[in-house]
Design a protein around this motif. Structure first.
Motif, PDB file in Angstrom:
ATOM      1  N   HIS A 153       0.909  -0.745   0.079  1.00  0.00           N
ATOM      2  CA  HIS A 153       0.205  -0.105  -0.338  1.00  0.00           C
ATOM      3  C   HIS A 153       0.708   1.120   0.053  1.00  0.00           C
ATOM      4  O   HIS A 153       0.762   2.284   0.706  1.00  0.00           O
ATOM      5  CB  HIS A 153      -1.305   0.208   1.557  1.00  0.00           C
ATOM      6  N   ILE A 154       2.415   0.922  -0.510  1.00  0.00           N
ATOM      7  CA  ILE A 154       3.218   2.584  -0.688  1.00  0.00           C
ATOM      8  C   ILE A 154       2.518   3.138  -1.479  1.00  0.00           C
ATOM      9  O   ILE A 154       1.951   4.516  -2.302  1.00  0.00           O
ATOM     10  CB  ILE A 154       4.433   2.094  -0.638  1.00  0.00           C
ATOM     11  N   LEU A 155       1.477   2.108  -3.140  1.00  0.00           N
ATOM     12  CA  LEU A 155       1.411   2.976  -3.929  1.00  0.00           C
ATOM     13  C   LEU A 155      -0.546   1.925  -4.155  1.00  0.00           C
ATOM     14  O   LEU A 155      -0.822   1.241  -3.543  1.00  0.00           O
ATOM     15  CB  LEU A 155       1.560   2.171  -5.578  1.00  0.00           C
ATOM     16  N   VAL A 156      -1.486   2.446  -4.617  1.00  0.00           N
ATOM     17  CA  VAL A 156      -2.747   2.403  -4.331  1.00  0.00           C
ATOM     18  C   VAL A 156      -3.481   2.427  -5.398  1.00  0.00           C
ATOM     19  O   VAL A 156      -2.942   3.478  -6.230  1.00  0.00           O
ATOM     20  CB  VAL A 156      -3.231   2.928  -2.831  1.00  0.00           C
ATOM     21  N   GLY A 175       9.225  -7.453   2.084  1.00  0.00           N
ATOM     22  CA  GLY A 175       8.243  -6.718   0.557  1.00  0.00           C
ATOM     23  C   GLY A 175       7.123  -6.800   1.863  1.00  0.00           C
ATOM     24  O   GLY A 175       7.190  -5.943   2.830  1.00  0.00           O
ATOM     25  N   ALA A 176       5.888  -7.495   1.721  1.00  0.00           N
ATOM     26  CA  ALA A 176       4.640  -6.194   2.299  1.00  0.00           C
ATOM     27  C   ALA A 176       4.920  -7.127   3.545  1.00  0.00           C
ATOM     28  O   ALA A 176       4.936  -8.044   3.335  1.00  0.00           O
ATOM     29  CB  ALA A 176       3.179  -6.517   1.363  1.00  0.00           C
ATOM     30  N   ALA A 177       3.623  -6.813   4.301  1.00  0.00           N
ATOM     31  CA  ALA A 177       4.035  -7.523   6.011  1.00  0.00           C
ATOM     32  C   ALA A 177       2.954  -8.668   5.875  1.00  0.00           C
ATOM     33  O   ALA A 177       2.406  -8.906   5.019  1.00  0.00           O
ATOM     34  CB  ALA A 177       3.054  -6.921   6.505  1.00  0.00           C
ATOM     35  N   GLU A 178       3.510  -9.839   6.253  1.00  0.00           N
ATOM     36  CA  GLU A 178       2.264 -11.144   6.110  1.00  0.00           C
ATOM     37  C   GLU A 178       3.173 -11.182   7.687  1.00  0.00           C
ATOM     38  O   GLU A 178       4.145 -11.411   8.238  1.00  0.00           O
ATOM     39  CB  GLU A 178       3.499 -12.183   5.133  1.00  0.00           C
ATOM     40  N   SER A 179       2.453 -13.165   7.776  1.00  0.00           N
ATOM     41  CA  SER A 179       2.798 -13.971   9.346  1.00  0.00           C
ATOM     42  C   SER A 179       4.007 -14.463   8.740  1.00  0.00           C
ATOM     43  O   SER A 179       4.477 -14.731   8.518  1.00  0.00           O
ATOM     44  CB  SER A 179       1.389 -15.002   9.517  1.00  0.00           C
ATOM     45  N   ALA A 223       2.002  -0.483   4.650  1.00  0.00           N
ATOM     46  CA  ALA A 223       1.326   1.140   5.295  1.00  0.00           C
ATOM     47  C   ALA A 223       0.154   1.315   6.189  1.00  0.00           C
ATOM     48  O   ALA A 223       0.287   1.621   6.957  1.00  0.00           O
ATOM     49  CB  ALA A 223       1.370   1.670   4.371  1.00  0.00           C
ATOM     50  N   MET A 224      -0.822   0.179   6.273  1.00  0.00           N
ATOM     51  CA  MET A 224      -1.786   0.560   7.196  1.00  0.00           C
ATOM     52  C   MET A 224      -1.734  -0.667   7.707  1.00  0.00           C
ATOM     53  O   MET A 224      -2.218  -0.098   9.400  1.00  0.00           O
ATOM     54  CB  MET A 224      -3.236  -0.142   6.365  1.00  0.00           C
ATOM     55  N   ASP A 264       6.812  -2.830  17.587  1.00  0.00           N
ATOM     56  CA  ASP A 264       6.855  -4.647  15.830  1.00  0.00           C
ATOM     57  C   ASP A 264       6.892  -3.885  15.409  1.00  0.00           C
ATOM     58  O   ASP A 264       7.350  -4.675  14.580  1.00  0.00           O
ATOM     59  CB  ASP A 264       5.657  -4.272  16.865  1.00  0.00           C
ATOM     60  N   ARG A 265       7.090  -2.652  14.817  1.00  0.00           N
ATOM     61  CA  ARG A 265       7.457  -2.598  13.344  1.00  0.00           C
ATOM     62  C   ARG A 265       9.220  -2.671  13.214  1.00  0.00           C
ATOM     63  O   ARG A 265       9.101  -3.291  12.239  1.00  0.00           O
ATOM     64  CB  ARG A 265       6.946  -1.229  12.952  1.00  0.00           C
TER      65      ARG A 265
END
Length: 177
Positions: free
Chosen positions: A26-29, A67-71, A86-87, A96-97
């Motif tokens: 979600h850096i680009l939407v 990459g994007a957040a994942e478990s 992003a969200m 945590d980040r």
């Protein structure tokens, strides 16, 4: 208004894989169909990304490309998720980040030792976090490097926060400056 992912890739000097990663984080939407399929990039999102000023990695610093957040399914990392979004990143603490990208990396303690500078986290070349490297240690379960991170100094913040690396494509998970 929207543009295709290929047009966004040309405008940002990136490849389609990296554009997909930026959309996932979600850096680009862009719009999606009812089935969840991507349908391009909103022009305003692309213009915002184009306005992000470039930077280079300083000597002694390291950039982690995520990459994007994942478990995170590896319990040894002691974190619930890895990567960045992003969200989702707005809903967790700074600690945590940082743990989501500053944990175990596939490098040895030997080639990570002596960095002593700063670490930056980037998604598709867009820097999403920066921290000071206070030290490295060996992970007890896999012998890989774990970074101990703290708040960055003002110079690193001004150099990296809100910036991007130009022309990033698929490649190494980390880069040394």
């Amino acid at each position: 208004m929207k543009v295709s992912a290929a047009e966004a890739a040309r405008a940002l000097d990136l490849n389609n894989h990296t554009i997909a990663k930026l959309l996932d984080a979600h850096i680009l939407v862009g719009p999606t169909s009812a089935s969840g399929r991507r349908q391009g990039v909103y022009v305003t999102s692309l213009e915002t990304a184009q306005s992000v000023p470039p930077t280079t990695l300083a000597r002694g610093d390291v950039a982690f490309h995520v990459g994007a957040a994942e478990s995170d399914t590896n319990p040894a990392h002691r974190r619930t998720y890895a990567g960045w979004h992003a969200m989702k990143s707005l809903a967790v603490s700074q600690g945590d980040r940082r743990r989501a990208w500053g944990g175990v990396w596939n490098m040895t303690e030997d080639n990570a030792d002596g960095l002593g500078g700063h670490a930056v986290c980037s998604v598709g070349g867009f820097i999403v976090d920066v921290a000071k490297v206070e030290g490295t240690r060996r992970c007890p379960c896999c012998d890989l490097a774990v970074f101990d991170l703290a708040d960055p100094d003002d110079l690193a913040v001004s150099r990296y926060r809100g910036r991007r690396f130009s022309g990033v494509g698929q490649g190494s998970l980390f880069t040394f400056g």
